[in-house]
Design an enzyme around this catalytic site. Structure first.
Site, PDB file in Angstrom:
ATOM      1  N   ALA A  13      -9.766   5.392   4.216  1.00  0.00           N
ATOM      2  CA  ALA A  13      -9.711   6.565   5.100  1.00  0.00           C
ATOM      3  C   ALA A  13     -11.061   7.247   5.251  1.00  0.00           C
ATOM      4  O   ALA A  13     -11.759   7.500   4.268  1.00  0.00           O
ATOM      5  CB  ALA A  13      -8.679   7.596   4.642  1.00  0.00           C
ATOM      6  N   LYS A  42       0.859  -1.185   0.000  1.00  0.00           N
ATOM      7  CA  LYS A  42       0.000   0.000   0.000  1.00  0.00           C
ATOM      8  C   LYS A  42       0.899   1.240   0.000  1.00  0.00           C
ATOM      9  O   LYS A  42       1.734   1.420   0.884  1.00  0.00           O
ATOM     10  CB  LYS A  42      -0.909   0.021   1.226  1.00  0.00           C
ATOM     11  CG  LYS A  42      -1.815   1.244   1.249  1.00  0.00           C
ATOM     12  CD  LYS A  42      -2.574   1.369   2.556  1.00  0.00           C
ATOM     13  CE  LYS A  42      -3.323   2.701   2.587  1.00  0.00           C
ATOM     14  NZ  LYS A  42      -3.916   2.997   3.889  1.00  0.00           N
TER      15      LYS A  42
END
Length: 256
Positions: A185, A98
């Protein structure tokens, strides 16, 4: 019903990816991961002290059960992120990674230009890149064109728990990018996760929404159920929205 998705040449059943920061201890981390049903778990390499010899979050992750997704949280340049992932490779971690390149320390919004630069270089070096980015269609297209296996647009600022602020942007990305879209997020509670899946996202990544709850393990279970429910709702196809009421029962045949 079998409903899997493909990433890095592998079929996945779970559509929730879980972070490992902010838990009270390793026992709570382990319990939350179990309750979430996740198959992929992400770890911020720059926040793990590998030199002290003391137990770290890596000790809470059963590598036989979970695929470890190292991430570059805390990196502010493309070079810094690339160095961090080279370290992950040297430590024997998988090349599924990531990528985060932060552009602003207050909002933690990503530096999209540096992210595209780093992603392009990492893909050429054989990494399988999942980039965190803004909910911007053009950036997501550039990342997909660079060879990223998925795009990970934010729902809201990292750790804010505000939910999906721009659902229209997320839907545009889903409709116009030919790789999996994983919301990353800003997911704060189960309904946020369900909305992401109802929009058609492939999966959801979350950390603070679980770890920051009063009962993290219970919230992990709630998130798992919400992702599952939202996915099923997407597949079922919601009823059309109407401006006015529409009787649930038929009126034909009523006795006057």
């Amino acid at each position: 019903m079998t409903d899997t998705w493909t990433l890095a040449g592998r079929q996945w059943k779970s559509r929730i990816i879980v972070g490992t920061g902010k838990y009270a201890n390793n026992a709570e981390t382990t319990a939350a991961l179990d309750a979430s049903g996740a198959e992929i778990v992400t770890v911020a390499l720059r926040r793990v002290d590998l030199k002290s010899g003391a137990p770290t979050v890596l000790d809470a992750i059963d590598r036989k059960r979970y695929v470890l997704l190292p991430n570059t949280a805390g990196c502010y340049t493309a070079d810094e992120a690339i160095r961090t992932l080279h370290l992950a490779r040297e430590l024997g971690m998988d090349e599924l990674v990531k990528l985060e390149v932060i552009g602003d320390p207050k909002t933690l919004f990503p530096d999209n230009t540096a992210t595209v630069e780093a992603a392009t270089r990492l893909v050429k070096e054989g990494f399988k890149v999942l980039p965190y980015c803004s909910d911007d269609l053009i950036t997501c297209k550039r990342l997909a064109d660079a060879g990223c296996l998925a795009v990970m647009p934010l729902a809201a600022p990292i750790g804010s728990g505000l939910g999906i602020r721009n659902p229209h942007n997320i839907r545009l990305i889903i409709d116009n990018v030919n790789v999996p879209v994983i919301v990353d997020a800003g997911v704060g509670t189960a309904s946020d996760a369900a909305i992401a899946m109802e929009l058609g996202c492939t999966a959801v990544l979350m950390n603070t929404g679980i770890a920051g709850a009063q009962k993290p393990v219970l919230m992990a279970e709630a998130m798992r159920l919400a992702v599952d429910g939202g996915r099923k709702a997407f597949l079922a196809g919601r009823m059309p929205r109407r401006d006015y009421a529409n009787a649930s029962s038929p009126t034909a045949g009523l006795i006057e």
